[in-house]
Design a protein around this motif. Structure first.
Motif, PDB file in Angstrom:
ATOM      1  N   VAL A 155       0.843  -1.196   0.000  1.00 39.10           N
ATOM      2  CA  VAL A 155       0.000   0.000   0.000  1.00 39.10           C
ATOM      3  C   VAL A 155       0.877   1.245   0.000  1.00 39.10           C
ATOM      4  N   ASN A 156       1.933   1.222   0.795  1.00 38.77           N
ATOM      5  CA  ASN A 156       2.813   2.371   0.917  1.00 38.77           C
ATOM      6  C   ASN A 156       3.543   2.689  -0.379  1.00 38.77           C
ATOM      7  N   THR A 157       3.851   1.708  -1.207  1.00 34.94           N
ATOM      8  CA  THR A 157       4.607   1.960  -2.424  1.00 34.94           C
ATOM      9  C   THR A 157       3.829   2.786  -3.433  1.00 34.94           C
ATOM     10  N   TRP A 158       2.521   2.871  -3.305  1.00 35.72           N
ATOM     11  CA  TRP A 158       1.724   3.700  -4.198  1.00 35.72           C
ATOM     12  C   TRP A 158       1.325   5.020  -3.548  1.00 35.72           C
ATOM     13  N   GLY A 159       2.045   5.427  -2.520  1.00 39.11           N
ATOM     14  CA  GLY A 159       1.824   6.716  -1.903  1.00 39.11           C
ATOM     15  C   GLY A 159       0.631   6.775  -0.973  1.00 39.11           C
ATOM     16  N   GLN A 160       0.095   5.647  -0.592  1.00 37.01           N
ATOM     17  CA  GLN A 160      -1.013   5.631   0.338  1.00 37.01           C
ATOM     18  C   GLN A 160      -0.491   5.426   1.749  1.00 37.01           C
ATOM     19  N   THR A 161      -1.376   5.484   2.706  1.00 34.19           N
ATOM     20  CA  THR A 161      -1.006   5.355   4.104  1.00 34.19           C
ATOM     21  C   THR A 161      -0.510   3.955   4.435  1.00 34.19           C
ATOM     22  N   LEU A 162       0.607   3.898   5.104  1.00 30.71           N
ATOM     23  CA  LEU A 162       1.142   2.634   5.581  1.00 30.71           C
ATOM     24  C   LEU A 162       0.456   2.305   6.900  1.00 30.71           C
ATOM     25  N   LEU A 163      -0.326   1.227   6.932  1.00 29.95           N
ATOM     26  CA  LEU A 163      -1.090   0.883   8.119  1.00 29.95           C
ATOM     27  C   LEU A 163      -0.272   0.065   9.108  1.00 29.95           C
ATOM     28  N   LEU A 164       0.586  -0.807   8.604  1.00 28.98           N
ATOM     29  CA  LEU A 164       1.438  -1.625   9.464  1.00 28.98           C
ATOM     30  C   LEU A 164       2.596  -2.155   8.639  1.00 28.98           C
ATOM     31  N   GLU A 165       3.773  -2.101   9.214  1.00 28.61           N
ATOM     32  CA  GLU A 165       4.951  -2.702   8.591  1.00 28.61           C
ATOM     33  C   GLU A 165       5.634  -3.565   9.637  1.00 28.61           C
TER      34      GLU A 165
ATOM     35  N   ARG B 150      -1.199  -8.606  16.491  1.00 27.75           N
ATOM     36  CA  ARG B 150      -0.757  -7.220  16.599  1.00 27.75           C
ATOM     37  C   ARG B 150      -1.809  -6.337  15.952  1.00 27.75           C
ATOM     38  N   THR B 151      -2.189  -5.276  16.629  1.00 25.94           N
ATOM     39  CA  THR B 151      -3.213  -4.379  16.094  1.00 25.94           C
ATOM     40  C   THR B 151      -2.573  -3.380  15.126  1.00 25.94           C
ATOM     41  N   PHE B 152      -3.419  -2.814  14.296  1.00 30.84           N
ATOM     42  CA  PHE B 152      -2.982  -1.784  13.356  1.00 30.84           C
ATOM     43  C   PHE B 152      -4.166  -0.896  13.029  1.00 30.84           C
ATOM     44  N   THR B 153      -3.899   0.200  12.381  1.00 34.04           N
ATOM     45  CA  THR B 153      -4.931   1.169  12.022  1.00 34.04           C
ATOM     46  C   THR B 153      -5.986   0.527  11.129  1.00 34.04           C
ATOM     47  N   SER B 154      -7.234   0.723  11.474  1.00 38.75           N
ATOM     48  CA  SER B 154      -8.341   0.145  10.728  1.00 38.75           C
ATOM     49  C   SER B 154      -8.481   0.790   9.349  1.00 38.75           C
ATOM     50  N   GLN B 155      -8.782  -0.010   8.366  1.00 38.70           N
ATOM     51  CA  GLN B 155      -9.052   0.463   7.009  1.00 38.70           C
ATOM     52  C   GLN B 155     -10.476   0.068   6.686  1.00 38.70           C
ATOM     53  N   THR B 156     -11.382   1.044   6.561  1.00 39.40           N
ATOM     54  CA  THR B 156     -12.801   0.718   6.386  1.00 39.40           C
ATOM     55  C   THR B 156     -13.320   0.967   4.981  1.00 39.40           C
ATOM     56  N   SER B 157     -12.489   1.514   4.103  1.00 40.68           N
ATOM     57  CA  SER B 157     -12.921   1.729   2.724  1.00 40.68           C
ATOM     58  C   SER B 157     -11.706   1.732   1.808  1.00 40.68           C
ATOM     59  N   GLY B 158     -11.979   1.676   0.538  1.00 46.20           N
ATOM     60  CA  GLY B 158     -10.894   1.682  -0.431  1.00 46.20           C
ATOM     61  C   GLY B 158     -10.348   0.289  -0.687  1.00 46.20           C
ATOM     62  N   THR B 159      -9.238   0.249  -1.387  1.00 44.56           N
ATOM     63  CA  THR B 159      -8.607  -1.011  -1.765  1.00 44.56           C
ATOM     64  C   THR B 159      -7.314  -1.186  -0.983  1.00 44.56           C
ATOM     65  N   ILE B 160      -7.081  -2.394  -0.541  1.00 44.14           N
ATOM     66  CA  ILE B 160      -5.849  -2.709   0.175  1.00 44.14           C
ATOM     67  C   ILE B 160      -5.080  -3.741  -0.637  1.00 44.14           C
ATOM     68  N   TYR B 161      -3.796  -3.483  -0.819  1.00 48.77           N
ATOM     69  CA  TYR B 161      -2.914  -4.421  -1.511  1.00 48.77           C
ATOM     70  C   TYR B 161      -1.930  -4.993  -0.515  1.00 48.77           C
ATOM     71  N   TYR B 162      -1.569  -6.243  -0.681  1.00 51.08           N
ATOM     72  CA  TYR B 162      -0.622  -6.861   0.238  1.00 51.08           C
ATOM     73  C   TYR B 162       0.170  -7.957  -0.468  1.00 51.08           C
ATOM     74  N   SER B 163       1.254  -8.289   0.162  1.00 49.24           N
ATOM     75  CA  SER B 163       2.065  -9.424  -0.272  1.00 49.24           C
ATOM     76  C   SER B 163       2.798  -9.944   0.955  1.00 49.24           C
ATOM     77  N   PHE B 164       3.335 -11.144   0.869  1.00 46.56           N
ATOM     78  CA  PHE B 164       4.009 -11.727   2.023  1.00 46.56           C
ATOM     79  C   PHE B 164       4.872 -12.887   1.584  1.00 46.56           C
ATOM     80  N   LEU B 165       5.758 -13.285   2.440  1.00 55.66           N
ATOM     81  CA  LEU B 165       6.566 -14.486   2.241  1.00 55.66           C
ATOM     82  C   LEU B 165       6.296 -15.436   3.387  1.00 55.66           C
TER      83      LEU B 165
END
Length: 110
Positions: A20-30, A89-104
């Motif tokens: 999410v952060n790589t597209w200039g949006q808010t980073l909710l948790l890293e 672990r808690t993080f900032t809630s996202q209640t609208s929009g699109t969320i992108y993620y990836s993981f290993l």
């Protein structure tokens, strides 16, 4: 199995918000698991919600790697055993929009 899911979910959450952060949006948790090897996650902002102190989830020595993955090989990873503590672990809630993620995730045995 439950512990594998928790680590998988934690790693997923980390990668989700990095993307999410790589597209200039808010980073909710890293979550880079930037802790000394052997430290429990609960010593670094995570909360045990079941099996507390029984086989705690710890940081291992060395992160996960995958060619072409932007955050490959940085810091450490969470080491999850078969039975024991489950962490969250808690993080900032996202209640609208699109969320992108990836993981290993690396599974050594099942």
């Amino acid at each position: 199995m439950k512990r594998l899911f928790v680590t998988f979910a934690a790693t997923l959450t980390y990668a989700l918000f990095v993307s999410v952060n790589t597209w200039g949006q808010t980073l909710l948790l890293e979550e880079n698991f930037n802790y000394p090897a052997g430290d429990s996650l609960t010593a670094h902002g995570w909360t045990a919600h079941s099996g507390s102190t029984t086989n705690p989830i710890t940081a291992n020595n060395g992160g996960l790697t995958y060619a072409g993955y932007a955050n490959s090989g940085i810091n450490n990873a969470a080491l999850v055993d078969n039975n024991g503590e489950d962490d969250n672990r808690t993080f900032t809630s996202q209640t609208s929009g699109t969320i992108y993620y990836s993981f290993l995730v690396k599974v050594d045995s099942v």
